[in-house]
Design an enzyme around this catalytic site. Structure first.
Site, PDB file in Angstrom:
ATOM      1  N   HIS A 111       0.866  -1.190   0.000  1.00 40.01           N
ATOM      2  CA  HIS A 111       0.000   0.000   0.000  1.00 40.01           C
ATOM      3  C   HIS A 111       0.896   1.231   0.000  1.00 40.01           C
ATOM      4  O   HIS A 111       1.508   1.568   1.022  1.00 40.01           O
ATOM      5  CB  HIS A 111      -0.885  -0.042   1.256  1.00 40.01           C
ATOM      6  CG  HIS A 111      -1.867   1.073   1.368  1.00 40.01           C
ATOM      7  ND1 HIS A 111      -3.216   0.851   1.510  1.00 40.01           N
ATOM      8  CD2 HIS A 111      -1.713   2.416   1.376  1.00 40.01           C
ATOM      9  CE1 HIS A 111      -3.855   2.001   1.610  1.00 40.01           C
ATOM     10  NE2 HIS A 111      -2.957   2.982   1.530  1.00 40.01           N
TER      11      HIS A 111
ATOM     12  N   CYS B  94      -4.081  10.080   5.529  1.00 41.85           N
ATOM     13  CA  CYS B  94      -4.379   9.566   6.864  1.00 41.85           C
ATOM     14  C   CYS B  94      -4.702  10.742   7.771  1.00 41.85           C
ATOM     15  O   CYS B  94      -3.898  11.667   7.889  1.00 41.85           O
ATOM     16  CB  CYS B  94      -3.186   8.789   7.422  1.00 41.85           C
ATOM     17  SG  CYS B  94      -3.430   8.236   9.122  1.00 41.85           S
TER      18      CYS B  94
END
Length: 347
Positions: free
Chosen positions: A252, A285
């Site tokens: 990822h 994030c």
């Protein structure tokens, strides 16, 4: 156990999805269909799985709340574009990620529309309460997320590096008992904005403990986009040396420093065949400011196509979908391929 059942079921029902939702079927661009030129490279896998995380990881960092109807249409379009796995949302407490507070409503909408196809869409569950919500909707694929570093475990999970696993153990056990497939994410695998470099064996220790709990596949996250190809290959080698099969690993990447595709190439050379990506390059994030957008699905598709690696994704359809979502969000897509193809079509 791996996430393969979800991939197989979703792939078999692509035709059903395409008839259930109206998407852009005309080519999204004027680019010649002969491009990119296909030039295979020896030693790379023949096929990979693109694990689409846009609806969850992509939208969780948006400042504005996206209406549930738009999210549902986003998922439907991605499925119709041929993405074999689409992670739909997260059953996290609204206090921490308000952008995904409508998770139950979204999944109820998708189940009513798509039936079993929607029940096979993965969702993130941070704890047993999140799992309860997934079980109530008869969902079949969940994911948990851990940290490779002490500081991020404290900031993201309010746990220590060691005690975070205690939180996941009952969640994973109950999910497996319910017949669910479980994926595990590990964040900050390649670097941490507070701690800096992360020792390879520290990442391996967290990852293998998740696998020991029963997680079927482990996604290794470059949360702040600092990985480089040599680092990628070293980490994959460390996991294989610990006895972890390559088909249990996924990668990822974030494109903060423009290294995401170079890192994919390193992962391919190491034998990894599952890659997370986000349509249009959406995401980041909410607990790490330096975590910019994910690797764009379109950029990955173009890259794989040029190498002759099968992926099953319709580039025009996913580009059109990302262009549509960019309009909903009121800003251009950060994906290089989306910008190149859509801007070229408009000229």
């Amino acid at each position: 156990m791996t996430d393969q059942p979800a991939q197989t079921h979703q792939t078999q029902t692509q035709t059903q999805t395409q008839t259930q939702t109206q998407t852009d079927t005309e080519p999204a661009t004027t680019a010649p269909r002969s491009l990119p030129m296909v030039v295979p490279q020896p030693g790379l896998p023949e096929r990979v799985t693109i694990y689409e995380v846009g609806p969850r990881d992509g939208l969780q960092n948006e400042k504005a709340l996206v209406p549930v109807e738009v999210k549902a249409e986003f998922v439907r379009r991605l499925l119709a574009a041929g993405l074999p796995v689409v992670e739909a949302t997260s059953f996290v407490h609204p206090k921490w990620v308000p952008q995904l507070a409508d998770a139950a409503e979204l999944m109820s909408t998708l189940v009513a529309d798509l039936g079993d196809l929607a029940r096979n869409l993965p969702v993130l569950v941070p704890n047993e309460r999140g799992l309860d919500r997934a079980v109530a909707l008869d969902l079949r694929h969940v994911a948990v997320f851990a940290s490779a570093t002490e500081t991020f475990a404290a900031r993201n999970l309010n746990r220590t590096l060691e005690t975070q696993l205690d939180m996941f153990a009952p969640t994973v056990a109950r999910a497996l008992e319910a017949g669910m497939d479980v994926r595990g994410y590990v964040s900050m695998c390649f670097g941490d904005p507070w701690e800096g470099p992360v020792p390879l064996q520290q990442v391996v220790a967290v990852g293998t403990r998740l696998l020991d709990l029963g997680v079927g596949q482990l996604s290794l996250g470059d949360t702040i986009g600092v990985a480089t190809p040599g680092h990628v290959q070293a980490l994959v080698a460390a996991f294989t040396a610990a006895g972890v099969p390559l088909d249990r690993l996924a990668l990822h990447f974030h494109d903060t420093y423009g290294q995401a595709l170079a890192n994919v190439h390193a992962g391919l050379a190491a034998g990894v065949t599952t890659y997370d990506a986000s349509a249009g390059g959406l995401g980041g994030c909410p607990y790490a400011r330096s975590a910019t957008g994910n690797l764009a699905t379109e950029d990955l598709v173009w890259f794989l196509t040029g190498l002759g690696i099968e992926h099953g994704v319709d580039l025009d359809a996913v580009v059109a979908t990302s262009g549509w979502m960019a309009e909903q969000l009121g800003r251009p897509s950060p994906s290089a391929v989306v910008r190149a193809l859509l801007d070229g079509a408009a000229e």
